[in-house]
Design a protein around this motif. Structure first.
Motif, PDB file in Angstrom:
ATOM      1  N   GLU A   1      67.690 -33.700 -77.423  1.00 38.19           N
ATOM      2  CA  GLU A   1      68.465 -34.668 -77.367  1.00 38.19           C
ATOM      3  C   GLU A   1      69.188 -34.860 -78.838  1.00 38.19           C
ATOM      4  O   GLU A   1      70.192 -35.268 -79.013  1.00 38.19           O
ATOM      5  N   ARG A   2      68.397 -34.525 -79.713  1.00 37.93           N
ATOM      6  CA  ARG A   2      68.918 -34.621 -81.148  1.00 37.93           C
ATOM      7  C   ARG A   2      69.578 -33.161 -81.550  1.00 37.93           C
ATOM      8  O   ARG A   2      69.987 -33.141 -82.884  1.00 37.93           O
ATOM      9  N   GLN A   3      70.010 -32.205 -80.773  1.00 35.00           N
ATOM     10  CA  GLN A   3      70.522 -30.884 -81.149  1.00 35.00           C
ATOM     11  C   GLN A   3      69.660 -30.289 -82.147  1.00 35.00           C
ATOM     12  O   GLN A   3      70.424 -29.584 -82.994  1.00 35.00           O
ATOM     13  N   TRP A   4      68.298 -30.209 -82.110  1.00 33.00           N
ATOM     14  CA  TRP A   4      67.488 -29.623 -82.941  1.00 33.00           C
ATOM     15  C   TRP A   4      67.018 -28.233 -82.667  1.00 33.00           C
ATOM     16  O   TRP A   4      66.394 -27.527 -83.108  1.00 33.00           O
ATOM     17  N   LEU A   5      67.310 -27.914 -81.302  1.00 35.14           N
ATOM     18  CA  LEU A   5      66.964 -26.705 -80.485  1.00 35.14           C
ATOM     19  C   LEU A   5      68.328 -25.962 -80.390  1.00 35.14           C
ATOM     20  O   LEU A   5      69.306 -26.440 -80.071  1.00 35.14           O
ATOM     21  N   ALA A   6      68.424 -24.700 -80.237  1.00 33.93           N
ATOM     22  CA  ALA A   6      69.417 -23.915 -80.035  1.00 33.93           C
ATOM     23  C   ALA A   6      69.635 -23.857 -78.400  1.00 33.93           C
ATOM     24  O   ALA A   6      68.831 -24.317 -77.839  1.00 33.93           O
ATOM     25  N   ALA A   7      70.733 -23.668 -77.900  1.00 37.52           N
ATOM     26  CA  ALA A   7      71.073 -23.661 -76.578  1.00 37.52           C
ATOM     27  C   ALA A   7      70.177 -23.005 -75.619  1.00 37.52           C
ATOM     28  O   ALA A   7      69.767 -23.464 -74.539  1.00 37.52           O
TER      29      ALA A   7
ATOM     30  N   VAL B   1      61.937 -29.084 -95.531  1.00 31.64           N
ATOM     31  CA  VAL B   1      62.280 -30.018 -94.509  1.00 31.64           C
ATOM     32  C   VAL B   1      63.367 -29.422 -93.493  1.00 31.64           C
ATOM     33  O   VAL B   1      64.744 -29.262 -93.878  1.00 31.64           O
ATOM     34  N   LEU B   2      63.354 -29.456 -92.231  1.00 24.85           N
ATOM     35  CA  LEU B   2      64.342 -28.950 -91.619  1.00 24.85           C
ATOM     36  C   LEU B   2      65.321 -29.951 -90.718  1.00 24.85           C
ATOM     37  O   LEU B   2      66.464 -29.996 -90.453  1.00 24.85           O
ATOM     38  N   ALA B   3      64.681 -31.252 -90.504  1.00 23.97           N
ATOM     39  CA  ALA B   3      65.223 -32.249 -89.816  1.00 23.97           C
ATOM     40  C   ALA B   3      64.232 -33.469 -89.809  1.00 23.97           C
ATOM     41  O   ALA B   3      63.252 -33.486 -90.060  1.00 23.97           O
ATOM     42  N   PHE B   4      65.141 -34.674 -89.871  1.00 25.84           N
ATOM     43  CA  PHE B   4      64.228 -35.993 -90.010  1.00 25.84           C
ATOM     44  C   PHE B   4      65.056 -37.132 -89.026  1.00 25.84           C
ATOM     45  O   PHE B   4      66.115 -37.426 -89.180  1.00 25.84           O
ATOM     46  N   ASP B   5      64.496 -37.374 -88.111  1.00 25.75           N
ATOM     47  CA  ASP B   5      64.843 -38.664 -87.429  1.00 25.75           C
ATOM     48  C   ASP B   5      64.397 -40.117 -88.132  1.00 25.75           C
ATOM     49  O   ASP B   5      63.071 -40.379 -87.976  1.00 25.75           O
ATOM     50  N   GLU B   6      65.256 -40.827 -88.549  1.00 21.74           N
ATOM     51  CA  GLU B   6      64.862 -42.024 -89.432  1.00 21.74           C
ATOM     52  C   GLU B   6      64.433 -43.209 -88.470  1.00 21.74           C
ATOM     53  O   GLU B   6      63.718 -44.136 -89.139  1.00 21.74           O
ATOM     54  N   LYS B   7      64.822 -43.133 -87.500  1.00 28.40           N
ATOM     55  CA  LYS B   7      64.302 -44.228 -86.348  1.00 28.40           C
ATOM     56  C   LYS B   7      62.926 -44.011 -85.879  1.00 28.40           C
ATOM     57  O   LYS B   7      62.133 -44.975 -85.496  1.00 28.40           O
ATOM     58  N   GLU B   8      62.715 -42.755 -85.503  1.00 26.66           N
ATOM     59  CA  GLU B   8      61.322 -42.497 -84.675  1.00 26.66           C
ATOM     60  C   GLU B   8      60.498 -41.932 -85.679  1.00 26.66           C
ATOM     61  O   GLU B   8      59.340 -41.683 -85.445  1.00 26.66           O
TER      62      GLU B   8
END
Length: 329
Positions: A18-24, A97-104
């Motif tokens: 959903e966050r496009q953190w995986l390749a297709a 750090v590769l990604a961070f969701d500030e809401k979750e």
């Protein structure tokens, strides 16, 4: 917070996709807890292409769900990594750090591979000179790192300091804390009572606690610089879990490290050993004070260690704590 990180591969796949953190053409194939974790839920996932580590903070300590904790602590950890990684020496000793969701409050970190923390040092596993050199170099670079005003404000971490203040400087020295120390080591409650009744000793603890809580510099600190935050990996020693990081006196990190060197079998010259490896000016009395507080809180507080020690050994450590706190380092 609508997503709770567990080990459900399908739920994690959906969250990352959903966050496009995986390749297709990438999908999650497995997930498992990555260590016990005191503060945050940490899960290692495998995909069809790689291995990653996911962390999520919750409004309580994962290991102690009855203890509330600031949920924003993972945002502090992520910012710490990003600020510290501007120094190549520090960057080489931490996960990216590769990604961070500030809401979750979910972070995706580089997987450092097969690794083990250094908690075994209390049971006789070696904690050698080379390890100390690496850890003191990391601390030296971190404490000297320039930090801009915006990052300094974000890394003040007052809420986590308030939580830590209670467990380092208050609870262990409260005669009515409700902790059954004799269940850990028969006779330990009597040793605790003697320290708790020592007005001069407790006054030093209170003064250090005020400094810890109110400090606003000069250095960026890891905030929990002990063997549980150090990983031995195939690429060498790494430093993790800076959720207690803050802007404060360098002597706090160094004092915590000194206390754990003692627990790991070090002699009373650990401050000299750290000073030689750190190779930067510091306040010896302040370092000794923080080290003494760490010794006491790990023996008399909630955050117990896997120590192999009888009452006489603990008595010696508490006597050292007293000497360090009362200025006879």
């Amino acid at each position: 917070m609508s997503f709770e990180l567990e080990t459900d591969s399908e739920a994690i796949d959906a969250f990352l996709r959903e966050r496009q953190w995986l390749a297709a053409d990438e999908r999650v194939t497995g997930a498992a807890l990555a260590g016990e974790g005191n503060m945050t839920r940490t899960v290692r996932i495998r995909t069809t292409q790689r291995s990653l580590v996911l962390k999520q903070s919750r409004p309580y300590c994962v290991k102690f769900p009855d203890i509330p904790a600031p949920i924003e602590r993972l945002a502090t950890e992520v910012r710490f990594y990003r600020v510290a990684s501007t120094n190549p020496i520090l960057a080489g000793r931490m996960p990216r750090v590769l990604a961070f969701d500030e809401k979750e409050f979910v972070a995706v970190l580089e997987d450092l591979g097969e690794a083990s923390d250094l908690l075994g040092c209390y049971a006789g596993d070696p904690f050698g000179r080379a390890d100390l050199e690496v850890l003191c170099e990391f601390a030296r670079e971190l404490h000297a790192l320039p930090v801009g005003d915006e990052d300094r404000a974000a890394l003040a971490n007052h809420a986590m300091r308030e939580l830590n203040h209670e467990h380092i400087f208050e609870l262990p020295f409260d005669p009515d804390n409700g902790l059954d120390l004799d269940a850990l080591t028969p006779g330990l409650a009597e040793l605790a009572a003697k320290l708790q009744a020592d007005d001069a000793y407790v006054a030093e603890i209170v003064a250090l606690g005020m400094l810890y809580t109110n400090a606003d510099g000069p250095s960026l600190l890891h905030g929990d610089y002990y063997p549980g935050s150090f990983l031995r990996t195939g690429g060498g020693l790494r430093v993790i879990d800076p959720e207690f990081g803050f802007i404060g006196p360098a002597e706090f990190d160094l004092g915590v490290l000194a206390a754990h060197l003692v627990f790991a079998g070090g002699e009373h010259d650990v401050i000299d050993r750290i000073g030689a490896a750190y190779a930067r000016a510091f306040d010896r009395k302040l370092l000794a004070g923080f080290a003494g507080a760490e010794l006491a809180r790990r023996l008399l507080g909630v955050a117990q260690l896997p120590l192999v020690a009888d009452l006489e050994c603990k008595r010696g450590w508490l006597e050292l704590s007293h000497r360090w706190l009362t200025g006879r380092a």
